[in-house]
Design an enzyme around this catalytic site. Sequence first.
Site, PDB file in Angstrom:
ATOM      1  N   LYS A  90       0.970  -1.149   0.022  1.00  0.00           N
ATOM      2  CA  LYS A  90       0.056   0.091  -0.039  1.00  0.00           C
ATOM      3  C   LYS A  90       0.723   1.343   0.136  1.00  0.00           C
ATOM      4  O   LYS A  90       2.129   1.217   0.498  1.00  0.00           O
ATOM      5  CB  LYS A  90      -0.886   0.051   1.154  1.00  0.00           C
ATOM      6  CG  LYS A  90      -0.355   0.201   2.405  1.00  0.00           C
ATOM      7  CD  LYS A  90      -1.405   0.330   3.550  1.00  0.00           C
ATOM      8  CE  LYS A  90      -0.740   0.810   5.067  1.00  0.00           C
ATOM      9  NZ  LYS A  90      -0.451   2.349   5.070  1.00  0.00           N
ATOM     10  N   ASP A 139      -1.601  -5.718   2.856  1.00  0.00           N
ATOM     11  CA  ASP A 139      -2.021  -5.212   4.084  1.00  0.00           C
ATOM     12  C   ASP A 139      -1.347  -5.761   5.289  1.00  0.00           C
ATOM     13  O   ASP A 139      -2.025  -6.767   5.584  1.00  0.00           O
ATOM     14  CB  ASP A 139      -3.402  -4.622   4.408  1.00  0.00           C
ATOM     15  CG  ASP A 139      -3.830  -3.715   5.355  1.00  0.00           C
ATOM     16  OD1 ASP A 139      -2.883  -3.481   6.303  1.00  0.00           O
ATOM     17  OD2 ASP A 139      -4.771  -3.116   5.509  1.00  0.00           O
ATOM     18  N   HIS A 140      -0.231  -5.368   5.785  1.00  0.00           N
ATOM     19  CA  HIS A 140       0.398  -6.127   6.695  1.00  0.00           C
ATOM     20  C   HIS A 140      -0.443  -6.530   8.134  1.00  0.00           C
ATOM     21  O   HIS A 140      -0.124  -7.203   8.798  1.00  0.00           O
ATOM     22  CB  HIS A 140       1.799  -5.368   7.393  1.00  0.00           C
ATOM     23  CG  HIS A 140       1.649  -4.273   8.111  1.00  0.00           C
ATOM     24  ND1 HIS A 140       1.458  -2.952   7.516  1.00  0.00           N
ATOM     25  CD2 HIS A 140       1.595  -4.239   9.432  1.00  0.00           C
ATOM     26  CE1 HIS A 140       1.394  -1.978   8.541  1.00  0.00           C
ATOM     27  NE2 HIS A 140       1.404  -2.671   9.834  1.00  0.00           N
ATOM     28  N   LYS A 181      -1.384 -10.225  11.084  1.00  0.00           N
ATOM     29  CA  LYS A 181      -1.223 -10.312  12.373  1.00  0.00           C
ATOM     30  C   LYS A 181      -2.277 -11.737  12.870  1.00  0.00           C
ATOM     31  O   LYS A 181      -3.272 -11.859  12.574  1.00  0.00           O
ATOM     32  CB  LYS A 181      -1.695  -9.328  13.275  1.00  0.00           C
ATOM     33  CG  LYS A 181      -1.101  -7.827  12.943  1.00  0.00           C
ATOM     34  CD  LYS A 181      -1.358  -6.697  13.801  1.00  0.00           C
ATOM     35  CE  LYS A 181      -0.465  -5.498  13.154  1.00  0.00           C
ATOM     36  NZ  LYS A 181       0.914  -5.643  14.080  1.00  0.00           N
ATOM     37  N   GLU A 192      -2.021   5.168  18.069  1.00  0.00           N
ATOM     38  CA  GLU A 192      -0.589   5.063  18.112  1.00  0.00           C
ATOM     39  C   GLU A 192      -0.107   6.362  19.082  1.00  0.00           C
ATOM     40  O   GLU A 192      -0.582   7.470  19.305  1.00  0.00           O
ATOM     41  CB  GLU A 192      -0.044   5.586  16.809  1.00  0.00           C
ATOM     42  CG  GLU A 192      -0.387   4.335  15.484  1.00  0.00           C
ATOM     43  CD  GLU A 192       0.125   4.827  14.465  1.00  0.00           C
ATOM     44  OE1 GLU A 192       1.177   4.537  14.072  1.00  0.00           O
ATOM     45  OE2 GLU A 192      -0.604   5.675  13.546  1.00  0.00           O
ATOM     46  N   HIS A 240      -6.465  -0.415   7.060  1.00  0.00           N
ATOM     47  CA  HIS A 240      -6.575  -1.063   8.394  1.00  0.00           C
ATOM     48  C   HIS A 240      -7.968  -1.322   9.227  1.00  0.00           C
ATOM     49  O   HIS A 240      -8.196  -2.305   9.368  1.00  0.00           O
ATOM     50  CB  HIS A 240      -5.510  -0.731   9.459  1.00  0.00           C
ATOM     51  CG  HIS A 240      -4.179  -0.459   8.907  1.00  0.00           C
ATOM     52  ND1 HIS A 240      -3.490  -1.448   7.949  1.00  0.00           N
ATOM     53  CD2 HIS A 240      -2.972   0.274   9.240  1.00  0.00           C
ATOM     54  CE1 HIS A 240      -2.417  -1.236   7.621  1.00  0.00           C
ATOM     55  NE2 HIS A 240      -1.849  -0.263   8.419  1.00  0.00           N
TER      56      HIS A 240
END
Length: 544
Positions: free
Chosen positions: A189, A218-219, A223, A257, A281
Amino acid sequence: MTRNIEKVAWFVHLKHCMEQQQLDELMVCRLDETRKTVEPCSIVIFGASGDLTGRKLIPALYHLYKDKQMPPEFRVIGFARREKTDDSWRTELRQALDQFSRTKPVDDKVWQEFAKNISYCQGEFSDLEAYKKLEKQLTTFGSEHLRHNLLFYLATSPSQFGEVVEQLHLAGLLHKDTPQGWQRIVVEKPFGHDLESAYQLNNELTRFAHEQQVFRIDHYLGKETVQNILMFRFSNSIFERLWNRDSVDHVQITVSENLGVGGRGGYYEEAGALRDMVQNHLLQVMSLVAMEPPVSLDAEPIRDEKVKLLKSIRLLTPDDVAKHVVRGQYFAGVVDGQLRPGYRQETKVKADSNVETYLAARLVVDNWRWAGVPFYLRTGKYLPLSASEVRIQFRPTPNVLFAAHCGNKLDPNALTLRLQPNEGISLRFNGKVPGASQSVRPVRMSFSYNSEFGAYTPEAYERLLLEAMAGDATLFIRRDEVEAAWGIVDSIRKGWDGQPLSNREFYSAGTWGPVAADDLLAQRGHVWRNPQLNDGAATPKLKA
Protein backbone atom coordinates in the site's frame (compact mmCIF):
# COMPACT_ATOMS: atom_id res chain seq x y z
CA MET A 1 -0.99 -54.93 49.83
CA THR A 2 -1.44 -51.20 50.31
CA ARG A 3 1.67 -50.49 48.24
CA ASN A 4 0.34 -52.65 45.38
CA ILE A 5 -2.99 -50.82 45.42
CA GLU A 6 -1.19 -47.46 45.32
CA LYS A 7 0.96 -48.69 42.43
CA VAL A 8 -2.10 -49.83 40.46
CA ALA A 9 -3.84 -46.51 41.15
CA TRP A 10 -0.77 -44.64 39.96
CA PHE A 11 -0.70 -46.62 36.68
CA VAL A 12 -4.43 -46.03 36.17
CA HIS A 13 -3.91 -42.30 36.73
CA LEU A 14 -0.93 -42.26 34.36
CA LYS A 15 -2.93 -44.14 31.69
CA HIS A 16 -5.79 -41.65 32.10
CA CYS A 17 -3.40 -38.69 31.72
CA MET A 18 -1.86 -40.17 28.57
CA GLU A 19 -5.29 -40.86 27.08
CA GLN A 20 -6.40 -37.31 27.95
CA GLN A 21 -3.27 -35.88 26.32
CA GLN A 22 -3.94 -37.93 23.18
CA LEU A 23 -7.54 -36.72 23.19
CA ASP A 24 -6.42 -33.11 23.53
CA GLU A 25 -4.04 -33.57 20.62
CA LEU A 26 -6.77 -35.14 18.49
CA MET A 27 -9.09 -32.22 19.22
CA VAL A 28 -6.65 -29.74 17.66
CA CYS A 29 -8.26 -29.00 14.31
CA ARG A 30 -5.40 -28.59 11.85
CA LEU A 31 -6.82 -26.30 9.19
CA ASP A 32 -3.36 -26.00 7.64
CA GLU A 33 -3.33 -29.68 6.66
CA THR A 34 -5.11 -28.68 3.46
CA ARG A 35 -2.99 -25.58 2.77
CA LYS A 36 -1.23 -25.35 -0.54
CA THR A 37 2.28 -26.70 -0.96
CA VAL A 38 5.04 -24.11 -1.23
CA GLU A 39 6.91 -25.01 -4.41
CA PRO A 40 10.54 -24.09 -5.13
CA CYS A 41 10.63 -20.51 -6.46
CA SER A 42 12.68 -17.36 -7.00
CA ILE A 43 11.77 -14.16 -5.17
CA VAL A 44 12.74 -10.91 -6.91
CA ILE A 45 12.57 -7.79 -4.72
CA PHE A 46 12.30 -4.53 -6.68
CA GLY A 47 13.46 -1.55 -4.64
CA ALA A 48 15.86 -3.83 -2.77
CA SER A 49 17.88 -0.87 -1.44
CA GLY A 50 14.87 0.52 0.39
CA ASP A 51 14.10 0.42 4.10
CA LEU A 52 11.37 -2.22 3.77
CA THR A 53 13.75 -4.89 2.46
CA GLY A 54 16.20 -4.73 5.35
CA ARG A 55 13.65 -4.00 8.07
CA LYS A 56 10.90 -6.49 7.17
CA LEU A 57 11.37 -8.67 4.09
CA ILE A 58 14.79 -10.25 4.65
CA PRO A 59 14.18 -10.82 8.40
CA ALA A 60 10.88 -12.50 7.50
CA LEU A 61 12.50 -14.76 4.89
CA TYR A 62 15.38 -15.56 7.26
CA HIS A 63 12.98 -16.68 10.00
CA LEU A 64 10.94 -18.75 7.55
CA TYR A 65 14.18 -20.47 6.53
CA LYS A 66 15.26 -20.93 10.14
CA ASP A 67 11.87 -22.47 10.99
CA LYS A 68 12.15 -24.78 7.94
CA GLN A 69 9.08 -23.26 6.24
CA MET A 70 10.79 -22.10 3.05
CA PRO A 71 10.55 -24.39 0.00
CA PRO A 72 13.37 -26.93 -0.45
CA GLU A 73 14.87 -24.76 -3.20
CA PHE A 74 14.62 -20.96 -3.42
CA ARG A 75 16.51 -17.88 -4.53
CA VAL A 76 16.23 -14.23 -3.46
CA ILE A 77 17.33 -11.58 -5.97
CA GLY A 78 17.49 -7.91 -5.08
CA PHE A 79 16.83 -5.49 -7.98
CA ALA A 80 17.76 -1.81 -7.52
CA ARG A 81 19.62 0.96 -9.33
CA ARG A 82 22.55 1.28 -6.91
CA GLU A 83 25.73 -0.58 -7.85
CA LYS A 84 26.43 -3.46 -5.47
CA THR A 85 27.98 -6.89 -5.56
CA ASP A 86 26.32 -9.99 -4.17
CA ASP A 87 28.71 -9.92 -1.21
CA SER A 88 28.25 -6.23 -0.41
CA TRP A 89 24.46 -6.60 -0.47
CA ARG A 90 24.62 -9.65 1.79
CA THR A 91 26.76 -7.66 4.21
CA GLU A 92 24.17 -4.85 4.30
CA LEU A 93 21.36 -7.34 4.86
CA ARG A 94 23.23 -9.04 7.70
CA GLN A 95 23.66 -5.69 9.45
CA ALA A 96 19.96 -4.98 9.06
CA LEU A 97 19.09 -8.46 10.33
CA ASP A 98 21.22 -7.92 13.46
CA GLN A 99 19.08 -4.86 14.15
CA PHE A 100 15.60 -6.01 13.13
CA SER A 101 15.52 -9.78 13.72
CA ARG A 102 12.85 -10.84 16.21
CA THR A 103 15.30 -13.43 17.60
CA LYS A 104 18.69 -12.29 18.83
CA PRO A 105 21.47 -12.97 18.40
CA VAL A 106 21.19 -14.03 14.76
CA ASP A 107 22.20 -17.65 14.24
CA ASP A 108 25.35 -17.24 12.14
CA LYS A 109 25.28 -20.79 10.79
CA VAL A 110 21.67 -20.42 9.63
CA TRP A 111 22.46 -17.03 8.10
CA GLN A 112 25.41 -18.40 6.14
CA GLU A 113 23.24 -21.16 4.68
CA PHE A 114 20.43 -18.71 3.95
CA ALA A 115 22.74 -16.09 2.38
CA LYS A 116 23.99 -18.57 -0.23
CA ASN A 117 20.58 -18.17 -1.89
CA ILE A 118 20.82 -14.35 -2.11
CA SER A 119 22.10 -12.39 -5.11
CA TYR A 120 21.84 -8.89 -6.56
CA CYS A 121 20.89 -7.42 -9.95
CA GLN A 122 21.65 -3.75 -10.65
CA GLY A 123 19.42 -1.77 -13.01
CA GLU A 124 16.95 1.07 -13.55
CA PHE A 125 13.24 0.25 -13.41
CA SER A 126 12.79 1.81 -16.86
CA ASP A 127 15.71 -0.03 -18.52
CA LEU A 128 14.60 -3.10 -20.48
CA GLU A 129 18.20 -4.31 -20.73
CA ALA A 130 18.34 -4.58 -16.92
CA TYR A 131 15.31 -6.89 -17.00
CA LYS A 132 16.97 -8.99 -19.69
CA LYS A 133 19.99 -9.22 -17.41
CA LEU A 134 17.65 -10.40 -14.66
CA GLU A 135 16.20 -12.99 -17.02
CA LYS A 136 19.71 -14.31 -17.81
CA GLN A 137 20.46 -14.50 -14.08
CA LEU A 138 17.34 -16.62 -13.58
CA THR A 139 18.34 -18.98 -16.39
CA THR A 140 21.57 -19.84 -14.54
CA PHE A 141 19.51 -21.57 -11.85
CA GLY A 142 19.53 -25.27 -12.62
CA SER A 143 16.01 -26.05 -11.42
CA GLU A 144 13.03 -25.53 -13.74
CA HIS A 145 11.00 -24.36 -10.74
CA LEU A 146 13.54 -21.65 -9.88
CA ARG A 147 13.45 -20.36 -13.45
CA HIS A 148 9.66 -20.34 -13.91
CA ASN A 149 8.09 -19.99 -10.44
CA LEU A 150 8.63 -16.27 -9.88
CA LEU A 151 7.42 -14.02 -7.04
CA PHE A 152 7.96 -10.35 -7.90
CA TYR A 153 7.83 -8.16 -4.79
CA LEU A 154 7.35 -4.49 -5.72
CA ALA A 155 8.81 -2.64 -2.70
CA THR A 156 8.67 0.56 -4.74
CA SER A 157 6.56 3.68 -5.04
CA PRO A 158 3.07 2.90 -6.43
CA SER A 159 3.85 5.27 -9.33
CA GLN A 160 6.41 2.70 -10.50
CA PHE A 161 4.16 -0.37 -10.34
CA GLY A 162 2.91 -0.06 -13.92
CA GLU A 163 6.39 0.50 -15.34
CA VAL A 164 7.91 -2.52 -13.56
CA VAL A 165 5.04 -4.82 -14.60
CA GLU A 166 5.30 -3.72 -18.24
CA GLN A 167 9.07 -4.22 -18.36
CA LEU A 168 8.72 -7.68 -16.79
CA HIS A 169 6.27 -8.59 -19.53
CA LEU A 170 8.50 -7.24 -22.31
CA ALA A 171 11.44 -9.21 -20.94
CA GLY A 172 9.37 -12.41 -21.07
CA LEU A 173 9.24 -12.82 -17.31
CA LEU A 174 5.52 -12.15 -16.74
CA HIS A 175 2.56 -13.58 -18.64
CA LYS A 176 -1.17 -13.84 -18.07
CA ASP A 177 -1.16 -17.33 -19.52
CA THR A 178 1.92 -19.02 -18.16
CA PRO A 179 3.10 -22.04 -20.16
CA GLN A 180 5.37 -23.18 -17.30
CA GLY A 181 5.28 -22.56 -13.57
CA TRP A 182 3.67 -19.44 -12.11
CA GLN A 183 4.36 -15.72 -11.72
CA ARG A 184 2.88 -13.52 -8.99
CA ILE A 185 3.16 -9.81 -8.17
CA VAL A 186 3.15 -8.56 -4.57
CA VAL A 187 2.51 -4.84 -4.05
CA GLU A 188 2.54 -2.63 -0.95
CA LYS A 189 0.00 0.00 0.00
CA PRO A 190 -1.01 2.73 -0.65
CA PHE A 191 -3.18 1.40 -3.45
CA GLY A 192 -3.86 4.84 -4.90
CA HIS A 193 -4.94 8.00 -3.08
CA ASP A 194 -8.62 7.99 -4.14
CA LEU A 195 -11.04 5.80 -6.09
CA GLU A 196 -10.00 7.15 -9.49
CA SER A 197 -6.26 6.61 -8.92
CA ALA A 198 -6.89 3.17 -7.39
CA TYR A 199 -8.91 2.17 -10.44
CA GLN A 200 -6.12 3.35 -12.74
CA LEU A 201 -3.45 1.58 -10.67
CA ASN A 202 -5.42 -1.67 -10.74
CA ASN A 203 -5.72 -1.39 -14.51
CA GLU A 204 -1.95 -1.00 -14.79
CA LEU A 205 -1.32 -4.04 -12.58
CA THR A 206 -3.76 -6.25 -14.49
CA ARG A 207 -2.69 -5.12 -17.95
CA PHE A 208 -0.09 -7.88 -18.17
CA ALA A 209 -1.28 -10.14 -15.31
CA HIS A 210 -4.55 -11.67 -14.15
CA GLU A 211 -6.15 -10.39 -10.94
CA GLN A 212 -5.36 -13.84 -9.45
CA GLN A 213 -1.65 -13.09 -9.95
CA VAL A 214 -1.77 -9.80 -7.98
CA PHE A 215 -1.27 -9.95 -4.21
CA ARG A 216 -1.93 -6.62 -2.45
CA ILE A 217 -0.37 -6.61 1.01
CA ASP A 218 -1.90 -5.02 4.08
CA HIS A 219 0.45 -6.19 6.83
CA TYR A 220 -2.37 -5.78 9.35
CA LEU A 221 -4.06 -8.88 7.91
CA GLY A 222 -0.93 -10.90 8.66
CA LYS A 223 -1.29 -10.39 12.42
CA GLU A 224 -2.28 -13.58 14.25
CA THR A 225 -4.90 -11.77 16.31
CA VAL A 226 -6.56 -10.27 13.22
CA GLN A 227 -6.71 -13.72 11.61
CA ASN A 228 -8.22 -15.06 14.85
CA ILE A 229 -11.31 -12.88 14.37
CA LEU A 230 -12.69 -15.34 11.80
CA MET A 231 -11.86 -18.37 13.94
CA PHE A 232 -13.44 -16.82 17.01
CA ARG A 233 -16.60 -15.79 15.23
CA PHE A 234 -17.41 -18.83 13.17
CA SER A 235 -16.11 -21.69 15.32
CA ASN A 236 -17.92 -20.65 18.54
CA SER A 237 -21.70 -20.94 18.28
CA ILE A 238 -22.43 -19.19 21.59
CA PHE A 239 -20.96 -15.94 20.28
CA GLU A 240 -22.08 -16.16 16.66
CA ARG A 241 -25.70 -16.31 17.83
CA LEU A 242 -25.22 -12.97 19.60
CA TRP A 243 -23.43 -11.36 16.66
CA ASN A 244 -26.32 -9.26 15.32
CA ARG A 245 -28.56 -6.26 15.87
CA ASP A 246 -30.71 -8.10 18.45
CA SER A 247 -27.85 -8.40 20.95
CA VAL A 248 -25.24 -5.82 19.95
CA ASP A 249 -25.75 -2.17 20.90
CA HIS A 250 -22.70 -0.81 19.05
CA VAL A 251 -19.14 -1.69 18.02
CA GLN A 252 -15.95 0.30 18.66
CA ILE A 253 -12.76 -0.29 16.66
CA THR A 254 -9.70 1.58 17.90
CA VAL A 255 -6.21 1.75 16.37
CA SER A 256 -4.17 4.23 18.41
CA GLU A 257 -0.51 5.26 18.21
CA ASN A 258 1.59 7.02 20.85
CA LEU A 259 3.97 8.35 18.17
CA GLY A 260 3.64 11.44 16.02
CA VAL A 261 4.32 11.68 12.30
CA GLY A 262 8.06 12.17 12.95
CA GLY A 263 9.96 12.36 9.67
CA ARG A 264 6.90 11.40 7.62
CA GLY A 265 5.42 14.91 7.58
CA GLY A 266 5.63 15.20 3.81
CA TYR A 267 3.82 11.90 3.31
CA TYR A 268 1.20 12.71 5.95
CA GLU A 269 0.41 16.04 4.33
CA GLU A 270 -0.76 14.03 1.31
CA ALA A 271 -2.36 11.10 3.14
CA GLY A 272 -3.70 12.08 6.56
CA ALA A 273 -5.22 9.56 8.97
CA LEU A 274 -8.16 8.83 6.67
CA ARG A 275 -6.04 7.57 3.78
CA ASP A 276 -3.20 6.20 5.90
CA MET A 277 -5.23 4.10 8.36
CA VAL A 278 -8.98 4.06 7.72
CA GLN A 279 -8.99 3.09 4.03
CA ASN A 280 -7.02 -0.07 4.75
CA HIS A 281 -6.45 -1.20 8.35
CA LEU A 282 -9.68 -0.12 10.04
CA LEU A 283 -12.03 -1.02 7.20
CA GLN A 284 -10.31 -4.40 6.82
CA VAL A 285 -10.82 -5.16 10.52
CA MET A 286 -14.42 -3.95 10.34
CA SER A 287 -15.11 -6.22 7.36
CA LEU A 288 -13.82 -9.26 9.27
CA VAL A 289 -15.85 -8.36 12.36
CA ALA A 290 -19.11 -7.74 10.50
CA MET A 291 -19.02 -10.01 7.41
CA GLU A 292 -21.42 -12.93 6.88
CA PRO A 293 -20.13 -16.53 7.17
CA PRO A 294 -18.33 -17.55 3.96
CA VAL A 295 -19.31 -20.78 2.20
CA SER A 296 -15.76 -22.10 2.84
CA LEU A 297 -12.41 -20.95 4.23
CA ASP A 298 -10.93 -20.63 0.75
CA ALA A 299 -9.66 -17.24 -0.35
CA GLU A 300 -12.40 -16.18 -2.75
CA PRO A 301 -15.45 -16.98 -0.54
CA ILE A 302 -13.88 -15.03 2.35
CA ARG A 303 -13.03 -12.06 0.12
CA ASP A 304 -16.51 -12.19 -1.45
CA GLU A 305 -18.09 -11.67 1.97
CA LYS A 306 -15.69 -8.87 2.86
CA VAL A 307 -16.61 -7.04 -0.35
CA LYS A 308 -20.33 -7.49 0.37
CA LEU A 309 -19.85 -5.93 3.78
CA LEU A 310 -17.87 -2.97 2.45
CA LYS A 311 -20.53 -2.35 -0.19
CA SER A 312 -23.18 -2.42 2.54
CA ILE A 313 -21.60 0.51 4.42
CA ARG A 314 -23.73 3.57 3.79
CA LEU A 315 -21.91 6.26 1.81
CA LEU A 316 -22.04 9.68 3.44
CA THR A 317 -23.22 12.87 1.80
CA PRO A 318 -21.28 16.08 2.56
CA ASP A 319 -24.02 17.03 5.04
CA ASP A 320 -23.78 13.60 6.69
CA VAL A 321 -20.03 13.92 7.15
CA ALA A 322 -20.45 16.82 9.59
CA LYS A 323 -22.73 14.63 11.75
CA HIS A 324 -20.97 11.27 11.45
CA VAL A 325 -17.23 12.05 11.17
CA VAL A 326 -14.79 13.98 13.37
CA ARG A 327 -11.23 14.78 12.35
CA GLY A 328 -8.57 16.10 14.67
CA GLN A 329 -5.01 17.39 14.80
CA TYR A 330 -2.59 17.25 17.72
CA PHE A 331 -0.91 20.30 19.17
CA ALA A 332 2.05 20.30 21.57
CA GLY A 333 1.62 18.13 24.64
CA VAL A 334 3.25 15.64 26.97
CA VAL A 335 3.68 11.98 25.88
CA ASP A 336 5.49 9.50 28.14
CA GLY A 337 6.66 12.38 30.32
CA GLN A 338 8.24 14.34 27.47
CA LEU A 339 7.01 17.45 25.68
CA ARG A 340 6.15 16.75 22.03
CA PRO A 341 5.69 19.31 19.24
CA GLY A 342 2.40 19.98 17.54
CA TYR A 343 1.70 18.61 14.06
CA ARG A 344 2.14 22.04 12.47
CA GLN A 345 5.64 22.22 13.96
CA GLU A 346 6.70 18.87 12.42
CA THR A 347 9.16 18.73 9.50
CA LYS A 348 7.66 19.30 6.03
CA VAL A 349 4.26 20.27 7.44
CA LYS A 350 2.52 23.51 6.47
CA ALA A 351 2.17 26.08 9.22
CA ASP A 352 -1.60 26.31 8.61
CA SER A 353 -2.19 22.65 7.71
CA ASN A 354 -5.69 21.20 8.15
CA VAL A 355 -4.55 17.60 7.62
CA GLU A 356 -6.08 15.22 10.13
CA THR A 357 -3.86 13.22 12.50
CA TYR A 358 -6.97 11.81 14.19
CA LEU A 359 -10.26 10.53 12.89
CA ALA A 360 -13.42 9.17 14.47
CA ALA A 361 -16.38 8.04 12.39
CA ARG A 362 -19.80 6.51 12.95
CA LEU A 363 -20.53 4.13 10.08
CA VAL A 364 -23.81 2.36 9.39
CA VAL A 365 -24.12 -1.04 7.71
CA ASP A 366 -27.27 -1.38 5.65
CA ASN A 367 -27.89 -5.11 5.82
CA TRP A 368 -30.16 -7.47 7.72
CA ARG A 369 -27.66 -8.43 10.45
CA TRP A 370 -26.48 -4.95 11.42
CA ALA A 371 -29.38 -2.60 10.61
CA GLY A 372 -29.36 0.23 13.15
CA VAL A 373 -26.10 -0.79 14.87
CA PRO A 374 -23.47 2.01 14.76
CA PHE A 375 -19.83 1.08 14.12
CA TYR A 376 -17.46 3.60 15.67
CA LEU A 377 -13.97 3.71 14.11
CA ARG A 378 -11.15 5.85 15.47
CA THR A 379 -7.43 6.23 14.95
CA GLY A 380 -4.91 8.88 15.88
CA LYS A 381 -1.32 9.92 16.38
CA TYR A 382 0.16 10.88 19.78
CA LEU A 383 -2.55 9.19 21.79
CA PRO A 384 -1.66 7.86 25.28
CA LEU A 385 -0.65 4.39 24.07
CA SER A 386 -0.28 2.25 20.97
CA ALA A 387 -3.10 -0.27 20.87
CA SER A 388 -5.56 -1.97 18.53
CA GLU A 389 -8.79 -3.49 19.73
CA VAL A 390 -12.37 -4.27 18.81
CA ARG A 391 -15.08 -3.86 21.45
CA ILE A 392 -18.47 -5.46 20.93
CA GLN A 393 -20.80 -3.62 23.30
CA PHE A 394 -23.96 -5.63 23.99
CA ARG A 395 -27.34 -4.17 24.73
CA PRO A 396 -28.08 -3.32 28.38
CA THR A 397 -30.34 -5.51 30.46
CA PRO A 398 -34.02 -4.51 30.84
CA ASN A 399 -34.56 -1.80 33.40
CA VAL A 400 -35.72 -4.15 36.18
CA LEU A 401 -34.09 -5.83 39.20
CA PHE A 402 -30.43 -4.75 39.39
CA ALA A 403 -30.70 -2.25 36.56
CA ALA A 404 -33.58 -0.52 38.33
CA HIS A 405 -31.27 0.12 41.32
CA CYS A 406 -28.02 0.80 39.44
CA GLY A 407 -29.42 2.76 36.49
CA ASN A 408 -26.69 3.57 34.01
CA LYS A 409 -24.03 2.47 36.50
CA LEU A 410 -24.69 -1.18 35.67
CA ASP A 411 -22.17 -1.83 32.96
CA PRO A 412 -23.52 -3.65 29.87
CA ASN A 413 -21.72 -6.82 28.83
CA ALA A 414 -18.87 -6.34 26.39
CA LEU A 415 -16.51 -8.54 24.41
CA THR A 416 -13.07 -7.11 23.61
CA LEU A 417 -10.75 -8.51 20.96
CA ARG A 418 -7.29 -7.15 21.77
CA LEU A 419 -5.22 -7.13 18.58
CA GLN A 420 -2.18 -5.50 20.20
CA PRO A 421 -0.56 -5.28 22.72
CA ASN A 422 -1.47 -7.96 25.32
CA GLU A 423 -3.14 -9.92 22.53
CA GLY A 424 -6.21 -11.80 23.62
CA ILE A 425 -9.96 -11.76 24.18
CA SER A 426 -11.90 -10.71 27.27
CA LEU A 427 -15.57 -10.96 28.17
CA ARG A 428 -16.89 -8.36 30.56
CA PHE A 429 -19.89 -9.25 32.72
CA ASN A 430 -21.33 -8.31 36.10
CA GLY A 431 -20.82 -10.25 39.31
CA LYS A 432 -21.68 -9.91 42.97
CA VAL A 433 -18.96 -8.64 45.26
CA PRO A 434 -18.39 -11.11 48.15
CA GLY A 435 -19.96 -10.03 51.43
CA ALA A 436 -23.28 -9.25 53.04
CA SER A 437 -24.05 -6.23 50.86
CA GLN A 438 -25.70 -6.43 47.46
CA SER A 439 -22.80 -4.83 45.63
CA VAL A 440 -22.19 -5.60 41.98
CA ARG A 441 -19.23 -4.79 39.80
CA PRO A 442 -18.02 -5.64 36.28
CA VAL A 443 -15.48 -8.47 36.08
CA ARG A 444 -13.53 -10.02 33.22
CA MET A 445 -13.07 -13.48 31.84
CA SER A 446 -9.86 -13.27 29.81
CA PHE A 447 -7.91 -15.31 27.28
CA SER A 448 -4.30 -14.25 26.73
CA TYR A 449 -2.25 -15.35 23.71
CA ASN A 450 0.96 -15.28 25.74
CA SER A 451 -0.47 -17.37 28.58
CA GLU A 452 -2.09 -19.94 26.31
CA PHE A 453 0.42 -20.25 23.46
CA GLY A 454 3.59 -18.63 24.79
CA ALA A 455 5.16 -15.30 23.87
CA TYR A 456 6.11 -16.33 20.32
CA THR A 457 4.14 -14.50 17.67
CA PRO A 458 5.58 -14.48 14.14
CA GLU A 459 5.90 -11.23 12.25
CA ALA A 460 3.03 -10.49 9.87
CA TYR A 461 5.37 -10.46 6.86
CA GLU A 462 6.45 -14.04 7.57
CA ARG A 463 2.91 -15.32 7.17
CA LEU A 464 2.16 -13.07 4.20
CA LEU A 465 5.29 -14.01 2.26
CA LEU A 466 4.64 -17.70 2.89
CA GLU A 467 1.04 -17.38 1.68
CA ALA A 468 2.16 -15.48 -1.44
CA MET A 469 4.65 -18.22 -2.30
CA ALA A 470 1.91 -20.82 -1.77
CA GLY A 471 -0.54 -18.82 -3.92
CA ASP A 472 -3.12 -18.46 -1.12
CA ALA A 473 -4.74 -15.02 -1.47
CA THR A 474 -6.92 -15.19 1.67
CA LEU A 475 -4.88 -12.57 3.56
CA PHE A 476 -4.47 -10.26 0.57
CA ILE A 477 -6.79 -7.57 -0.73
CA ARG A 478 -8.71 -8.05 -3.95
CA ARG A 479 -9.29 -5.30 -6.48
CA ASP A 480 -12.97 -4.81 -5.66
CA GLU A 481 -12.14 -4.59 -1.94
CA VAL A 482 -9.71 -1.74 -2.61
CA GLU A 483 -12.19 0.15 -4.77
CA ALA A 484 -15.13 -0.35 -2.36
CA ALA A 485 -13.03 1.01 0.52
CA TRP A 486 -11.95 4.04 -1.52
CA GLY A 487 -15.61 4.76 -2.31
CA ILE A 488 -16.29 5.09 1.43
CA VAL A 489 -13.21 7.25 2.03
CA ASP A 490 -13.88 9.54 -0.93
CA SER A 491 -17.40 10.27 0.31
CA ILE A 492 -15.88 11.49 3.60
CA ARG A 493 -13.20 13.60 1.96
CA LYS A 494 -15.80 15.40 -0.17
CA GLY A 495 -17.47 16.56 3.03
CA TRP A 496 -14.23 18.18 4.17
CA ASP A 497 -13.53 20.15 1.01
CA GLY A 498 -12.81 23.77 1.94
CA GLN A 499 -13.67 23.18 5.62
CA PRO A 500 -10.98 24.24 8.15
CA LEU A 501 -10.56 22.46 11.47
CA SER A 502 -12.67 23.84 14.31
CA ASN A 503 -11.35 24.55 17.79
CA ARG A 504 -13.08 21.44 19.14
CA GLU A 505 -11.14 19.28 16.68
CA PHE A 506 -7.67 20.04 18.05
CA TYR A 507 -6.28 17.85 20.83
CA SER A 508 -3.20 17.89 23.01
CA ALA A 509 -0.58 15.23 22.30
CA GLY A 510 -0.87 12.55 24.97
CA THR A 511 -4.68 12.68 25.25
CA TRP A 512 -7.35 10.46 23.71
CA GLY A 513 -8.38 12.94 21.03
CA PRO A 514 -10.49 16.05 20.52
CA VAL A 515 -13.63 16.97 22.45
CA ALA A 516 -15.62 16.69 19.22
CA ALA A 517 -14.98 12.92 19.22
CA ASP A 518 -16.72 12.60 22.59
CA ASP A 519 -19.60 14.65 21.24
CA LEU A 520 -19.95 12.20 18.34
CA LEU A 521 -20.72 9.29 20.67
CA ALA A 522 -22.75 11.38 23.10
CA GLN A 523 -25.31 11.93 20.31
CA ARG A 524 -26.37 8.29 20.82
CA GLY A 525 -25.71 8.12 24.57
CA HIS A 526 -22.42 6.24 24.09
CA VAL A 527 -18.90 6.84 25.40
CA TRP A 528 -15.48 5.74 24.15
CA ARG A 529 -13.93 2.77 25.95
CA ASN A 530 -10.20 3.45 25.91
CA PRO A 531 -7.73 0.55 25.64
CA GLN A 532 -5.82 -0.27 28.82
CA LEU A 533 -2.23 -1.51 29.08
CA ASN A 534 -3.28 -3.92 31.82
CA ASP A 535 -6.60 -5.34 30.70
CA GLY A 536 -6.99 -7.19 33.97
CA ALA A 537 -6.76 -4.04 36.09
CA ALA A 538 -9.23 -3.62 38.90
CA THR A 539 -12.47 -1.91 38.05
CA PRO A 540 -14.45 0.39 40.35
CA LYS A 541 -17.09 -1.12 42.62
CA LEU A 542 -20.73 -0.40 41.76
CA LYS A 543 -23.39 -0.67 44.42
CA ALA A 544 -26.85 -2.04 43.78
